[in-house]
Enzyme design. Structure first.
Site, PDB file in Angstrom:
ATOM      1  N   GLY A  78       0.779  -1.228   0.000  1.00  0.00           N
ATOM      2  CA  GLY A  78       0.000   0.000   0.000  1.00  0.00           C
ATOM      3  C   GLY A  78       0.809   1.276   0.000  1.00  0.00           C
ATOM      4  O   GLY A  78       0.372   2.278   0.572  1.00  0.00           O
ATOM      5  N   SER A  79       1.963   1.302  -0.662  1.00  0.00           N
ATOM      6  CA  SER A  79       2.757   2.537  -0.648  1.00  0.00           C
ATOM      7  C   SER A  79       2.056   3.659  -1.415  1.00  0.00           C
ATOM      8  O   SER A  79       2.081   4.814  -0.985  1.00  0.00           O
ATOM      9  CB  SER A  79       4.170   2.307  -1.183  1.00  0.00           C
ATOM     10  OG  SER A  79       4.167   2.077  -2.573  1.00  0.00           O
ATOM     11  N   ASN A  80       1.404   3.333  -2.530  1.00  0.00           N
ATOM     12  CA  ASN A  80       0.642   4.373  -3.226  1.00  0.00           C
ATOM     13  C   ASN A  80      -0.597   4.774  -2.433  1.00  0.00           C
ATOM     14  O   ASN A  80      -0.998   5.928  -2.460  1.00  0.00           O
ATOM     15  CB  ASN A  80       0.273   3.927  -4.645  1.00  0.00           C
ATOM     16  CG  ASN A  80       1.329   4.319  -5.649  1.00  0.00           C
ATOM     17  OD1 ASN A  80       1.649   5.494  -5.798  1.00  0.00           O
ATOM     18  ND2 ASN A  80       1.887   3.339  -6.337  1.00  0.00           N
ATOM     19  N   ILE A 117      -7.036  -8.654 -12.302  1.00  0.00           N
ATOM     20  CA  ILE A 117      -7.696  -8.019 -13.437  1.00  0.00           C
ATOM     21  C   ILE A 117      -9.193  -7.985 -13.165  1.00  0.00           C
ATOM     22  O   ILE A 117      -9.797  -8.992 -12.794  1.00  0.00           O
ATOM     23  CB  ILE A 117      -7.368  -8.756 -14.751  1.00  0.00           C
ATOM     24  CG1 ILE A 117      -5.874  -8.597 -15.030  1.00  0.00           C
ATOM     25  CG2 ILE A 117      -8.212  -8.227 -15.896  1.00  0.00           C
ATOM     26  CD1 ILE A 117      -5.385  -9.366 -16.233  1.00  0.00           C
ATOM     27  N   LEU A 118      -9.779  -6.817 -13.329  1.00  0.00           N
ATOM     28  CA  LEU A 118     -11.206  -6.637 -13.069  1.00  0.00           C
ATOM     29  C   LEU A 118     -12.034  -7.226 -14.204  1.00  0.00           C
ATOM     30  O   LEU A 118     -11.637  -7.196 -15.365  1.00  0.00           O
ATOM     31  CB  LEU A 118     -11.511  -5.148 -12.913  1.00  0.00           C
ATOM     32  CG  LEU A 118     -10.834  -4.481 -11.715  1.00  0.00           C
ATOM     33  CD1 LEU A 118     -10.882  -2.969 -11.846  1.00  0.00           C
ATOM     34  CD2 LEU A 118     -11.475  -4.935 -10.414  1.00  0.00           C
ATOM     35  N   ASN A 162      -5.810   3.868 -12.610  1.00  0.00           N
ATOM     36  CA  ASN A 162      -4.719   2.973 -12.238  1.00  0.00           C
ATOM     37  C   ASN A 162      -3.401   3.715 -12.405  1.00  0.00           C
ATOM     38  O   ASN A 162      -3.275   4.563 -13.280  1.00  0.00           O
ATOM     39  CB  ASN A 162      -4.719   1.725 -13.124  1.00  0.00           C
ATOM     40  CG  ASN A 162      -3.683   0.708 -12.691  1.00  0.00           C
ATOM     41  OD1 ASN A 162      -3.477   0.483 -11.501  1.00  0.00           O
ATOM     42  ND2 ASN A 162      -3.024   0.096 -13.650  1.00  0.00           N
ATOM     43  N   HIS A 164       0.473   2.948 -13.344  1.00  0.00           N
ATOM     44  CA  HIS A 164       1.249   1.893 -14.002  1.00  0.00           C
ATOM     45  C   HIS A 164       2.706   2.318 -14.107  1.00  0.00           C
ATOM     46  O   HIS A 164       2.982   3.457 -14.477  1.00  0.00           O
ATOM     47  CB  HIS A 164       0.671   1.605 -15.390  1.00  0.00           C
ATOM     48  CG  HIS A 164       1.372   0.490 -16.096  1.00  0.00           C
ATOM     49  ND1 HIS A 164       1.196  -0.825 -15.738  1.00  0.00           N
ATOM     50  CD2 HIS A 164       2.265   0.502 -17.103  1.00  0.00           C
ATOM     51  CE1 HIS A 164       1.956  -1.581 -16.512  1.00  0.00           C
ATOM     52  NE2 HIS A 164       2.615  -0.800 -17.349  1.00  0.00           N
ATOM     53  N   SER A 215       2.623   6.158 -15.360  1.00  0.00           N
ATOM     54  CA  SER A 215       1.445   6.742 -16.001  1.00  0.00           C
ATOM     55  C   SER A 215       0.217   6.485 -15.136  1.00  0.00           C
ATOM     56  O   SER A 215       0.070   5.402 -14.580  1.00  0.00           O
ATOM     57  CB  SER A 215       1.191   6.086 -17.368  1.00  0.00           C
ATOM     58  OG  SER A 215       2.321   6.141 -18.196  1.00  0.00           O
ATOM     59  N   ASP A 229      -4.100  -1.874 -19.396  1.00  0.00           N
ATOM     60  CA  ASP A 229      -3.214  -0.708 -19.457  1.00  0.00           C
ATOM     61  C   ASP A 229      -3.355   0.085 -20.747  1.00  0.00           C
ATOM     62  O   ASP A 229      -2.383   0.659 -21.253  1.00  0.00           O
ATOM     63  CB  ASP A 229      -1.751  -1.132 -19.259  1.00  0.00           C
ATOM     64  CG  ASP A 229      -1.512  -1.784 -17.907  1.00  0.00           C
ATOM     65  OD1 ASP A 229      -2.203  -1.411 -16.939  1.00  0.00           O
ATOM     66  OD2 ASP A 229      -0.640  -2.662 -17.821  1.00  0.00           O
TER      67      ASP A 229
END
Length: 186
Positions: A15-17, A90-91, A105, A107, A134, A143
């Site tokens: 969870g760094s982002n 993947i959703l 997202n 990436h 991105s 992506d």
């Protein structure tokens, strides 16, 4: 009614982002942290911050069943924007259709280059001088959605995938909160 300023962050790991999104939250609120991995360290951090969390181990669960349950949890928290932050699943097309245009997202490449995994190794092997990250809108194609912002990171002589990953991650932590803030104002 979904409020775009109420954000649900989906994680699978440390969870760094997520931390960057929480610590730099201006113009949006992290209203739910959800994970497909009950032992994800990011969930523990979120709970320590007093954030609402939801988890269900996705192993062995049919994709759409998981996504329908996740979507219901997001709706229960009046989420309007979904931010993927190291969510390694993947959703389903159903989920993407339900949240179309509202899923972001981060990436670790300068899309459209290096979609998918192993982006740092691929950039180094290609002899690229620059890599980066991105933020894009999630679509059914991996992506490939609209790129909303990018940050460049120089590839240095002697870089390994791990050293490049660390510098790109630092750039992600600056880029993602800024783009999310702009996105929820649309």
């Amino acid at each position: 009614m979904r409020d775009p300023r109420r954000v649900g962050v989906l994680i699978s790991g440390r969870g760094s982002n997520l931390r960057a999104l929480v610590e730099q939250a201006k113009g949006y609120e992290i209203a739910l942290v959800a994970s497909n991995k009950p032992q994800a360290p990011g969930l523990d951090w979120a709970r320590e911050q007093g954030l609402s969390t939801w988890t269900w181990d996705s192993k062995g669960v049919e994709k759409e069943e998981f996504d329908r349950t996740l979507s219901a949890a997001l709706d229960d928290h009046r989420i309007g924007t979904v931010a993927l932050a190291g969510f390694m699943r993947i959703l389903s097309p159903w989920f993407i259709d339900q949240w179309r245009g509202r899923i972001l997202n981060i990436h670790p490449s300068l899309l459209p280059k290096y979609r998918g995994l192993d982006t740092h190794a691929r950039a180094i092997e290609a002899g690229d001088r620059v890599s980066g990250c991105s933020v894009h809108v999630v679509t059914e194609v991996l992506d490939a959605g609209e790129v909303l912002g990018q940050a460049e990171v120089a590839i240095e002589s002697g870089d390994t995938p791990a050293t490049l990953e660390n510098r790109v991650l630092a750039a992600e932590h600056e880029l993602y909160p800024r783009i999310l803030r702009e996105f929820v104002r649309r």
